[in-house]
Scaffold this active site. Structure first.
Site, short mmCIF file in Angstrom:
data_model
loop_
_atom_site.label_atom_id
_atom_site.label_comp_id
_atom_site.label_asym_id
_atom_site.label_seq_id
_atom_site.Cartn_x
_atom_site.Cartn_y
_atom_site.Cartn_z
N CYS A 1 0.83 -1.20 0.00
CA CYS A 1 0.00 0.00 0.00
C CYS A 1 0.87 1.26 0.00
O CYS A 1 1.52 1.56 -0.99
CB CYS A 1 -0.98 -0.02 1.16
SG CYS A 1 -2.38 1.10 0.92
N HIS B 1 -3.68 -5.53 1.04
CA HIS B 1 -3.47 -5.82 2.46
C HIS B 1 -3.81 -7.29 2.70
O HIS B 1 -4.77 -7.82 2.14
CB HIS B 1 -4.35 -4.94 3.33
CG HIS B 1 -3.95 -3.50 3.33
ND1 HIS B 1 -2.80 -3.05 3.94
CD2 HIS B 1 -4.53 -2.41 2.77
CE1 HIS B 1 -2.70 -1.74 3.78
NE2 HIS B 1 -3.74 -1.33 3.07
#
Length: 495
Positions: free
Chosen positions: A333, A433
Site C-alpha cells: 500500500c 493488504h
C-alpha cells in the site's frame, strides 16, 4: 436466551486488554451456542479492514467478528478515526470517509453521531443473541466526558452492564481500579458489575489477599485474573509488544519492517511472523538496515510525510543500497507508493507537499485522488518474474484501502484495470493488504530466500486462517480457565 442481551468491557487505560477480552468472550459465547457480535461505537486506529460490501471498519472488530465466526460488517464499528498527522483525523462514518477534521471540530460534532451509533447497534440487536461491546481508552477521562459515545455513555445508550478490565503488568493495578471507579458518576458506577485483572505473571494465590481487600473496598466482585499469555492474535494499535526489539537472533530468515511514523495495518505482517523460521524486526534507524534477508515497507496513513522522513533520516538510502545488493524489498500500500518514482498530491490530501520523488525502485507514479478505494480483492497472479517467479496462476485474496492511484507503463501482475501489484527483479509492490495471508504466495517468496541461503524448502501445513482460528480457541480455553463464566452469564442476564 430469548431476548437480545449485551455486556460492555471498559478498561482502566489504553492497552489494558479490552480488545482481547472482548474477543475471548465472543468466542466463549459462540461455543456455548449463541449468535454473538462485537460492537465498538468509536475506534481510533490505523489498523482497518474492508468488508465484502466495501466499507471500512476497525481491524480489531473484524478479528472479533472472526472469533464469532460471522461476516464482519461496518455497523460493528460505525465510527473509525484515523490520525493523518498535523493533529487531524480522517473520520470514517458507517464505513465511508466524511473527510478530515481536527480534534476540536470532531469533538464539537460527535454528539450528533449518537443517532448513527444507535442505528448501527439496532442491526445487531435485531440479529444476534448477545453483543459484547468495547470501550476506548479510559472511561473516566474527565476533561472529555461530556457527550461520551464510546464508554459509559455508550453503556447508558443501550442499557449494558459493564465489566472493568485492568492491566496488572504495568503496575498500580489496585489504585487504577479504585481510582477509575471513584471518578465515575454514581449511575455509571452502578453499571459496573465485575472486574477482570489482566496480564498477571505468577501464582494467583499470592494475589488473593489483595483481591479480597479490593472487593471489600469497591463492593464489586473480581471475576478472574487472566495470566500473561503469548497468543498470536492481532492487536488493535501500536500498544503492542511486536515493536520491541528482538535480542536473540535464532531464526533463519530475518525480516526488517520499516516502522514508519504513520504505520498502518501492521497486522499485514502477522502471517509472515507466524512462520517458524522467520524473525520480524521493526526498525527505526538507518544503521539497523543491512543484514536482513527481506525488507518490508508497510502501509502508511500519510505516505508523503513518511517518504520525506525516511529520505531525511537515511533509511531510504539504506533500502536502496540493500536493493542493489539483491535483498528482496516488498512494499504494501503506502510502502508500494514509496517504492515508485514519485508521489503527487495535487489536492493536498496529505498535506502541503504537492510532489515528492520516491525511492525509484519501481517504475511507477502515484497520484493522490479525492476518492478512497476500499474493496475486497480476489485475483490471480500473471507475468511473474524476479522475486515472484513461478507464482503464475496463484490466487491472491485480501483488501485494498488507498487514496492514491498508481500508474505505470510496465507490465502488471494481475488482469485488473487498476494496478494492484508490480514486480521489478527483487522489488515487489502491492496494494493488497493481507498479501502474506496467502499461503502459496508466502511460501514462494520465503523459499526463494531459503534457496539463496542454502536452506531446504518448506511449505506451510495450514492456512493462516486455520492457524488464527486455533489461536482463538486457545484464548477461549484461557477465558474459561481463569474467568468465572457463571458470574459473567449472571451479569449478562441469565443463560
Amino acid at each position: 436466551m430469548r431476548n437480545h442481551k449485551n455486556i460492555m468491557i471498559v478498561g482502566t487505560s489504553s492497552g489494558a486488554g479490552k480488545s482481547i477480552t472482548v474477543t475471548g468472550l465472543c468466542r466463549a459465547f459462540l461455543k456455548d451456542g449463541y449468535r454473538v457480535a462485537p460492537f465498538k461505537s468509536q475506534n481510533m486506529a490505523l489498523n482497518s479492514y474492508i468488508t465484502k460490501s466495501g466499507h471500512e471498519m476497525g481491524r480489531a472488530q473484524a478479528v472479533q467478528a472472526m472469533a464469532c465466526e460471522i461476516e464482519c460488517e461496518y455497523y460493528m464499528n460505525p465510527i473509525l478515526l484515523k490520525p493523518t498527522g498535523d493533529r487531524r483525523i480522517q473520520v470514517i462514518l458507517n464505513g465511508k470517509s466524511i473527510g478530515n477534521m481536527n480534534g476540536f471540530e470532531y469533538g464539537k460534532n460527535k454528539g450528533n453521531l449518537k443517532k448513527d451509533i444507535l442505528e448501527a447497534y439496532s442491526k445487531i440487536e435485531k440479529n444476534y443473541d448477545i453483543c459484547v461491546l468495547e470501550g476506548a481508552g479510559s472511561p473516566v477521562e474527565i476533561n472529555i466526558k461530556d457527550d461520551d459515545i464510546v464508554n459509559m455513555g455508550m453503556a447508558e445508550m443501550v442499557d449494558a452492564p459493564v465489566i472493568l478490565v485492568a492491566d496488572i503488568d504495568r503496575g498500580g493495578v489496585f489504585a487504577s481500579i479504585v481510582g477509575t471507579l471513584q471518578l465515575m458518576e454514581p449511575e455509571e458506577r452502578a453499571r459496573v458489575k465485575g472486574v477482570i485483572i489482566n496480564k498477571f505473571r505468577g501464582s494467583v494465590d499470592i494475589l488473593k489477599p489483595g483481591l479480597d481487600k479490593l472487593e471489600e473496598i469497591i463492593k464489586t466482585p473480581v471475576l478472574g485474573v487472566m495470566p500473561y499469555f503469548d497468543l498470536d492474535i492481532e492487536d488493535e494499535d501500536g500498544l503492542t509488544d511486536r515493536f520491541k526489539k528482538i535480542k536473540e537472533k535464532s531464526k533463519n530468515i530475518k525480516v526488517s519492517v520499516i516502522k514508519l511514523k504513520h504505520i498502518s495495518n501492521f497486522t499485514d505482517l502477522d502471517a509472515l511472523g507466524a512462520v517458524d523460521d522467520v524473525e520480524i524486526n521493526y526498525v527505526t534507524s538507518f544503521n539497523e538496515i543491512g543484514d536482513e534477508d527481506l525488507i518490508v515497507i508497510p502501509g502508511s496513513k500519510n505516505t508523503i510525510d513518511d517518504l520525506k522522513i525516511i529520505k531525511e533520516n537515511g533509511m531510504g538510502q539504506e533500502i536502496i543500497k540493500a536493493s542493489r545488493k539483491g535483498t528482496p524489498i516488498v512494499g504494501i500500500c503506502g510502502g508500494f507508493q514509496i517504492l515508485g518514482e514519485k508521489v503527487l498530491d495535487p489536492y493536498g490530501i496529505e498535506g502541503d507537499i504537492k510532489e515528492l520523488p520516491g525511492l525509484g525502485l519501481l517504475d511507477t507514479i502515484t497520484i493522490m485522488e479525492k476518492e478512497k478505494r476500499t474493496i475486497q480483492y480476489s485475483g490471480k497472479l500473471k507475468n511473474c518474474k524476479g522475486l515472484v517467479e513461478g507464482l503464475d496462476g496463484v490466487e491472491i485474496k485480501g483488501y485494498e484501502i488507498h487514496q492514491g492511484v498508481t500508474e505505470s507503463e510496465k507490465e502488471t501482475l494481475t488482469e485488473d484495470k487498476e494496478i494492484v501489484a508490480m514486480v521489478k527483479e527483487n522489488i515487489f509492490g502491492t496494494y493488497i493488504h493481507g498479501i502474506f495471508d496467502n499461503k502459496e504466495f508466502t511460501d514462494g517468496i520465503l523459499n526463494k530466500i531459503r534457496k539463496k541461503k542454502g536452506l531446504s524448502e518448506k511449505y506451510s501445513e495450514m492456512t493462516f486462517h486455520e492457524y488464527r482460528m486455533g489461536e482463538l480457541d486457545k484464548l477461549e480455553k484461557l477465558i474459561r480457565e481463569n474467568i468465572n463464566m457463571e458470574e459473567v452469564y449472571k451479569i449478562l442476564g441469565g443463560k
